[in-house]
Design an enzyme around this catalytic site. Structure first.
Site, PDB file in Angstrom:
ATOM      1  N   GLU A 186       1.654 -11.152   0.363  1.00  0.00           N
ATOM      2  CA  GLU A 186       2.403 -10.523   1.453  1.00  0.00           C
ATOM      3  C   GLU A 186       2.839 -11.563   2.490  1.00  0.00           C
ATOM      4  O   GLU A 186       2.355 -11.601   3.625  1.00  0.00           O
ATOM      5  CB  GLU A 186       1.581  -9.371   2.032  1.00  0.00           C
ATOM      6  CG  GLU A 186       1.365  -8.315   0.945  1.00  0.00           C
ATOM      7  CD  GLU A 186       0.591  -7.086   1.375  1.00  0.00           C
ATOM      8  OE1 GLU A 186       0.425  -6.880   2.595  1.00  0.00           O
ATOM      9  OE2 GLU A 186       0.141  -6.333   0.491  1.00  0.00           O
ATOM     10  N   SER A 199       2.439 -25.238  -2.871  1.00  0.00           N
ATOM     11  CA  SER A 199       1.962 -24.423  -3.987  1.00  0.00           C
ATOM     12  C   SER A 199       2.606 -23.065  -3.844  1.00  0.00           C
ATOM     13  O   SER A 199       2.505 -22.440  -2.779  1.00  0.00           O
ATOM     14  CB  SER A 199       0.445 -24.297  -3.946  1.00  0.00           C
ATOM     15  OG  SER A 199      -0.126 -25.540  -4.242  1.00  0.00           O
ATOM     16  N   HIS A 388      -4.296   9.117  -4.108  1.00  0.00           N
ATOM     17  CA  HIS A 388      -4.467   7.809  -3.479  1.00  0.00           C
ATOM     18  C   HIS A 388      -5.878   7.307  -3.718  1.00  0.00           C
ATOM     19  O   HIS A 388      -6.851   8.011  -3.428  1.00  0.00           O
ATOM     20  CB  HIS A 388      -4.188   7.891  -1.968  1.00  0.00           C
ATOM     21  CG  HIS A 388      -4.190   6.541  -1.309  1.00  0.00           C
ATOM     22  ND1 HIS A 388      -4.891   6.270  -0.160  1.00  0.00           N
ATOM     23  CD2 HIS A 388      -3.588   5.386  -1.665  1.00  0.00           C
ATOM     24  CE1 HIS A 388      -4.700   4.991   0.173  1.00  0.00           C
ATOM     25  NE2 HIS A 388      -3.918   4.439  -0.717  1.00  0.00           N
ATOM     26  N   HIS A 389      -5.986   6.116  -4.282  1.00  0.00           N
ATOM     27  CA  HIS A 389      -7.280   5.466  -4.504  1.00  0.00           C
ATOM     28  C   HIS A 389      -7.269   4.096  -3.826  1.00  0.00           C
ATOM     29  O   HIS A 389      -6.949   3.094  -4.459  1.00  0.00           O
ATOM     30  CB  HIS A 389      -7.531   5.271  -6.005  1.00  0.00           C
ATOM     31  CG  HIS A 389      -7.850   6.530  -6.745  1.00  0.00           C
ATOM     32  ND1 HIS A 389      -7.914   6.574  -8.128  1.00  0.00           N
ATOM     33  CD2 HIS A 389      -8.146   7.777  -6.318  1.00  0.00           C
ATOM     34  CE1 HIS A 389      -8.229   7.811  -8.509  1.00  0.00           C
ATOM     35  NE2 HIS A 389      -8.369   8.561  -7.438  1.00  0.00           N
ATOM     36  N   GLU A 390      -7.602   4.031  -2.562  1.00  0.00           N
ATOM     37  CA  GLU A 390      -7.798   2.726  -1.924  1.00  0.00           C
ATOM     38  C   GLU A 390      -9.183   2.236  -2.338  1.00  0.00           C
ATOM     39  O   GLU A 390     -10.161   2.989  -2.252  1.00  0.00           O
ATOM     40  CB  GLU A 390      -7.689   2.855  -0.396  1.00  0.00           C
ATOM     41  CG  GLU A 390      -8.014   1.592   0.373  1.00  0.00           C
ATOM     42  CD  GLU A 390      -7.128   0.393  -0.018  1.00  0.00           C
ATOM     43  OE1 GLU A 390      -5.910   0.488   0.172  1.00  0.00           O
ATOM     44  OE2 GLU A 390      -7.680  -0.619  -0.507  1.00  0.00           O
ATOM     45  N   HIS A 468      -0.968  -1.069  -5.117  1.00  0.00           N
ATOM     46  CA  HIS A 468      -0.703  -1.946  -3.966  1.00  0.00           C
ATOM     47  C   HIS A 468      -1.755  -3.061  -3.956  1.00  0.00           C
ATOM     48  O   HIS A 468      -2.836  -2.897  -4.510  1.00  0.00           O
ATOM     49  CB  HIS A 468      -0.730  -1.143  -2.668  1.00  0.00           C
ATOM     50  CG  HIS A 468       0.559  -0.411  -2.442  1.00  0.00           C
ATOM     51  ND1 HIS A 468       1.234  -0.462  -1.246  1.00  0.00           N
ATOM     52  CD2 HIS A 468       1.311   0.355  -3.271  1.00  0.00           C
ATOM     53  CE1 HIS A 468       2.342   0.250  -1.345  1.00  0.00           C
ATOM     54  NE2 HIS A 468       2.405   0.776  -2.564  1.00  0.00           N
ATOM     55  N   GLU A 469      -1.379  -4.181  -3.326  1.00  0.00           N
ATOM     56  CA  GLU A 469      -2.201  -5.403  -3.411  1.00  0.00           C
ATOM     57  C   GLU A 469      -2.602  -5.613  -4.874  1.00  0.00           C
ATOM     58  O   GLU A 469      -3.783  -5.763  -5.209  1.00  0.00           O
ATOM     59  CB  GLU A 469      -3.452  -5.327  -2.512  1.00  0.00           C
ATOM     60  CG  GLU A 469      -3.158  -5.120  -1.061  1.00  0.00           C
ATOM     61  CD  GLU A 469      -2.801  -3.668  -0.743  1.00  0.00           C
ATOM     62  OE1 GLU A 469      -3.452  -2.774  -1.305  1.00  0.00           O
ATOM     63  OE2 GLU A 469      -1.878  -3.436   0.039  1.00  0.00           O
ATOM     64  N   GLU A 487       3.236  -2.876  -5.432  1.00  0.00           N
ATOM     65  CA  GLU A 487       3.695  -3.517  -4.207  1.00  0.00           C
ATOM     66  C   GLU A 487       3.799  -5.011  -4.537  1.00  0.00           C
ATOM     67  O   GLU A 487       4.733  -5.436  -5.209  1.00  0.00           O
ATOM     68  CB  GLU A 487       2.711  -3.209  -3.079  1.00  0.00           C
ATOM     69  CG  GLU A 487       3.178  -3.618  -1.712  1.00  0.00           C
ATOM     70  CD  GLU A 487       2.050  -3.544  -0.707  1.00  0.00           C
ATOM     71  OE1 GLU A 487       0.916  -3.924  -1.050  1.00  0.00           O
ATOM     72  OE2 GLU A 487       2.290  -3.107   0.433  1.00  0.00           O
ATOM     73  N   GLU A 493       6.003  -1.455   5.357  1.00  0.00           N
ATOM     74  CA  GLU A 493       4.899  -1.296   6.321  1.00  0.00           C
ATOM     75  C   GLU A 493       4.884  -2.433   7.347  1.00  0.00           C
ATOM     76  O   GLU A 493       4.466  -2.220   8.492  1.00  0.00           O
ATOM     77  CB  GLU A 493       3.559  -1.210   5.591  1.00  0.00           C
ATOM     78  CG  GLU A 493       3.213  -2.466   4.808  1.00  0.00           C
ATOM     79  CD  GLU A 493       1.919  -2.339   4.000  1.00  0.00           C
ATOM     80  OE1 GLU A 493       1.344  -1.245   3.961  1.00  0.00           O
ATOM     81  OE2 GLU A 493       1.495  -3.345   3.421  1.00  0.00           O
TER      82      GLU A 493
HETATM   83  C1  NOJ Z   1      -2.011  -1.171   2.239  1.00  0.00           C
HETATM   84  C2  NOJ Z   1      -0.916  -0.480   1.510  1.00  0.00           C
HETATM   85  O1  NOJ Z   1       0.168  -1.344   1.245  1.00  0.00           O
HETATM   86  C3  NOJ Z   1      -0.487   0.695   2.339  1.00  0.00           C
HETATM   87  O2  NOJ Z   1       0.640   1.331   1.759  1.00  0.00           O
HETATM   88  C4  NOJ Z   1      -1.646   1.655   2.491  1.00  0.00           C
HETATM   89  O3  NOJ Z   1      -1.265   2.693   3.344  1.00  0.00           O
HETATM   90  C5  NOJ Z   1      -2.859   0.939   3.090  1.00  0.00           C
HETATM   91  N1  NOJ Z   1      -3.138  -0.259   2.380  1.00  0.00           N
HETATM   92  C6  NOJ Z   1      -4.104   1.825   3.032  1.00  0.00           C
HETATM   93  O4  NOJ Z   1      -4.458   2.052   1.697  1.00  0.00           O
HETATM   94 CA    CA Z   2       0.049  -3.908   1.271  1.00  0.00          CA
END
Ligand code: NOJ
Ligand code: CA
Length: 690
Positions: A186, A199, A388-390, A468-469, A487, A493
């Site tokens: 990012e 790099s 959603h699975h963070e 994401h990430e 992502e 964001e």
């Molecule tokens: C980073 C993600 O890119 C974002 O979309 C998300 O809302 C937050 N993490 C929380 O999971």
């Molecule tokens: Ca992100």
């Protein structure tokens, strides 16, 4: 599948001198050189050994060198390097030509037309170890990978580093983001001379002084470490693998293949985007029918969290309430959206989740979120809840629950999930050798294994994944078409809270770099331009609309607050109307980091859409409409920057108008600073035969 074999002549062999190499594994090795070309003769690769018996390659385009003598090979952590004293045997090149169909995508049919050429290298000394290099040459690029055959002298391969080089012939301009830094992928793109890159992550795109464009990346990264590029000298780069759990970046049992190392090569920036090299180098679909996933536009309980109007965690500002979710579902149903993303629905957001994730439950909801009621309401309205699975980067913890998490979604009729791996670089967690968690890099071999396990588990439950990430995209969506988007770059964001936010050139950088790898969940569609980021959202409204065409993803978010859509039905209409699944894609013009115009044809109808975006500079571009059917009239629904539009002062200045056009017309697109233009072409009546 149609397969055509055709033999091409080897250009030369056994030319040159022999060299005496000292040491136990070194022997007298004849220098050898051979070459093969792409089907149209555009690209040629030469493979050879140098006077020390080191494997090398070089590439030219229409006779002009692109990559000069570059090394191949490996440093191993438990054995002598695989690099010297090798003899080369080149096989006959073969040409293949077939066309395959994407279940969803930026185009429906993809021609896969290439020359395959296998070059075997074997140590002439006592160890006698072997590795093949397989080249696939297309007219618009090439890939090569190492294939380790089964062999007595090399059973477990512990790779410390790859010696693969990309020795670019000419200097010029490079667009790149740094490797090894804390915020992973990012970062804003650097524009520097090629010989000033440090790099870099891939894709890295360069434009040589001659005007030739080259993008270096990789395809089909499976059970292997992600590749970065380290500049060693001048314009020479070396593959730099992401660290593993030991001093080996990769541990594999032979036989196995590495990912493809790729070079897309084009006279124009547009040619890079039109290439299907990365997808073509991946294996065909292994999942079969994935029609349970439908490309869609979606809304979310999301932007309000990034603006701090709502929270992920429990409390007065909790966003994921039953009431709020139902409000979004009703709005989605009224305006024709397929899904609603709700973040913060599950227990684990209170306390320290960032880079930790061990408190997350993937089945237990917060008490104010009735997932049964919300999904039942969605079903009645024809709108799916998006899961959603963070994980906070804690893949170890997630793997213990993901099967149950996907089973829950399957039972509730939820066919997609956004995953997240928020942790600083090197701060992910995976199972170590003794089964307890250890730290890992997001693009380590262990994480590449993790993401495949997630895709396979999700597929078993008819769930598609938007990570994401993530681990960077290497085109695996061809093989696992439930890997729908990801992502892996700075998304919208950053315009909510970034210090700084995304500058106007950001999207014109992404199209020619990160997006060459595959779809991105960028989340456009913002009309509320004042945010927590200084300067707010640094685009015009028309550019926000154009991003739905310029950035490809089979899921596209309408990311803004519902009140902003309610208040602006005019521009919102384009977001409602624009397709997300395409039969064809044409890049009409573009320069890396400056501007781009893309036209795409809807997969389900004869509608076309066009998106054009610029950086901070105003521009007047021309768009010939020769992609439209001849002899057919279309209503062009135009959303363009107003005469006073400017990303600093008048972002909401937009003109919405209609006119009739045919394929003979050439439109003039006037883009404001930080601006853009979006057009939908709707056929009027039937096509007449030309
Ligand atoms: C980073 C993600 O890119 C974002 O979309 C998300 O809302 C937050 N993490 C929380 O999971
Ligand atoms: Ca992100």
């Amino acid at each position: 599948m149609m397969k055509r074999r055709q033999f091409l002549a080897l250009s030369a062999a056994a030319a040159g001198t022999s060299a005496l190499i000292s040491g136990p594994v070194r022997a007298q090795t004849p220098a050898t050189r051979a070459s093969a070309s792409s089907p149209g003769g555009v690209l040629t690769v030469q493979a050879f050994t140098d006077n020390d018996g080191r494997p090398m390659y070089a590439t030219s385009r229409q006779g002009r060198p692109v990559v000069e003598d570059s090394r191949l090979g490996f440093l191993l952590t438990d054995a002598v390097a695989l690099e010297r004293g090798m003899a080369m045997t080149a096989s006959q090149p073969m040409t293949f030509d077939d066309t395959w169909e994407q279940p969803w995508g930026e185009r429906r049919f993809i021609r896969n037309h290439y020359t395959e050429w296998r070059v075997a290298f074997a140590e002439t000394g006592v160890l006698g170890r072997r590795v093949d290099v397989v080249f696939r040459l297309y007219d618009d690029g090439l890939g090569f990978r190492y294939e380790f055959p089964e062999q007595a002298g090399l059973k477990t391969v512990r790779i410390g580093s790859e010696l693969t080089e990309f020795n670019l012939t000419e200097n010029g301009t490079a667009w790149w983001i740094p490797a090894w830094e804390w915020n992973r992928e990012e970062y804003l793109y650097n524009r520097s001379s090629i010989d000033a890159v440090g790099s870099a992550q891939t894709p890295m795109t360069v434009k040589g002084t001659s005007g030739l464009h080259v993008s270096i990346h990789e395809a089909a990264c499976v059970d292997y470490a992600g590749m970065n590029l380290r500049r060693s000298e001048g314009t020479k780069f070396r593959a730099a693998l992401t660290p593993g759990l030991t001093n080996a970046a990769v541990v594999r049992e032979a036989p196995f293949n590495t990912p493809w190392r790729t070079l897309q090569v084009s006279d124009t920036a547009a040619g890079l985007v039109e290439s299907s090299l990365i997808l073509n180098l991946n294996e065909p679909n292994k999942l079969g029918d994935v029609s349970w996933f439908k490309p869609m536009k979606y809304l979310g309980v999301w932007w309000e969290m990034h603006l701090e109007l709502k929270s992920w965690n429990a409390g007065l500002k909790h966003g994921a309430t039953t009431v709020n979710a139902i409000k979004h579902i009703d709005f989605a149903a009224e305006h024709g959206f397929g899904g609603v993303l709700v973040e913060g629905w599950n227990v684990g957001w209170d306390g320290n989740w960032f880079g930790n994730g061990s408190d997350f439950s993937f089945t237990q909801t917060y008490p104010d979120f009735d997932i049964e009621a919300v999904t039942a309401h969605g079903r009645a309205k024809g709108v799916e809840l998006i899961g959603h699975h963070e994980t906070g980067g804690n893949a170890f913890h997630y793997e213990q629950q993901m099967e149950a998490g996907f089973a829950l979604y399957e039972r509730l009729g939820m066919h997609s999930v956004k995953t997240g791996y928020v942790a600083d670089a090197g701060g992910a967690r995976v199972a170590g050798p003794d089964g307890t968690p250890v730290m890992a890099w997001n693009e380590s071999q262990a994480m590449s294994q993790h993401h495949l396990r997630v895709a396979e588990a999700a597929a078993r439950h008819k769930v598609a994944v938007n990570a994401h990430e993530p681990f960077k995209d290497t085109g695996l969506r061809r093989t696992y078409p439930n890997m729908i988007s990801r992502e892996g770059a700075r998304g919208m964001e950053f315009s909510a809270w970034g210090q700084p936010g995304n500058p106007p050139e950001h999207e014109a950088n992404l199209v020619f770099t990160r997006l060459l790898a595959g779809p991105m969940d960028y989340t456009p569609g913002i009309f509320g331009m004042e945010t927590r980021s200084p300067g707010g959202v640094q685009t015009t409204w028309a550019k926000q609309l154009a991003l739905y065409v310029v950035i490809y993803s089979p899921i596209q978010m309408a990311a803004d607050l519902l009140i902003h859509y309610e208040a602006n039905p005019g521009p919102f209409q384009f977001i409602k109307d624009v397709p997300v699944d395409w039969a064809e894609t044409r890049v009409l013009n573009g320069e890396v980091g400056d501007y781009v115009t893309i036209a795409r044809k809807d997969r389900a109808s004869d509608v076309w859409a066009l998106g054009s975006v610029t950086d901070e500079h105003p521009r007047v571009l021309t768009a010939p409409l020769d992609f439209l059917d001849d002899g057919r009239r279309y209503r062009a629904e135009i959303y363009r920057d107003g005469p006073d539009a400017d990303y600093k002062t008048k972002r909401e200045s937009i003109v919405i108008e209609q006119r009739e056009v045919t394929s003979a017309d050439v439109l003039t697109l006037a883009l404001a600073p930080g601006g853009g233009q979006a057009i939908r072409f709707v056929p009027l009546g039937r096509a007449r035969r030309a």
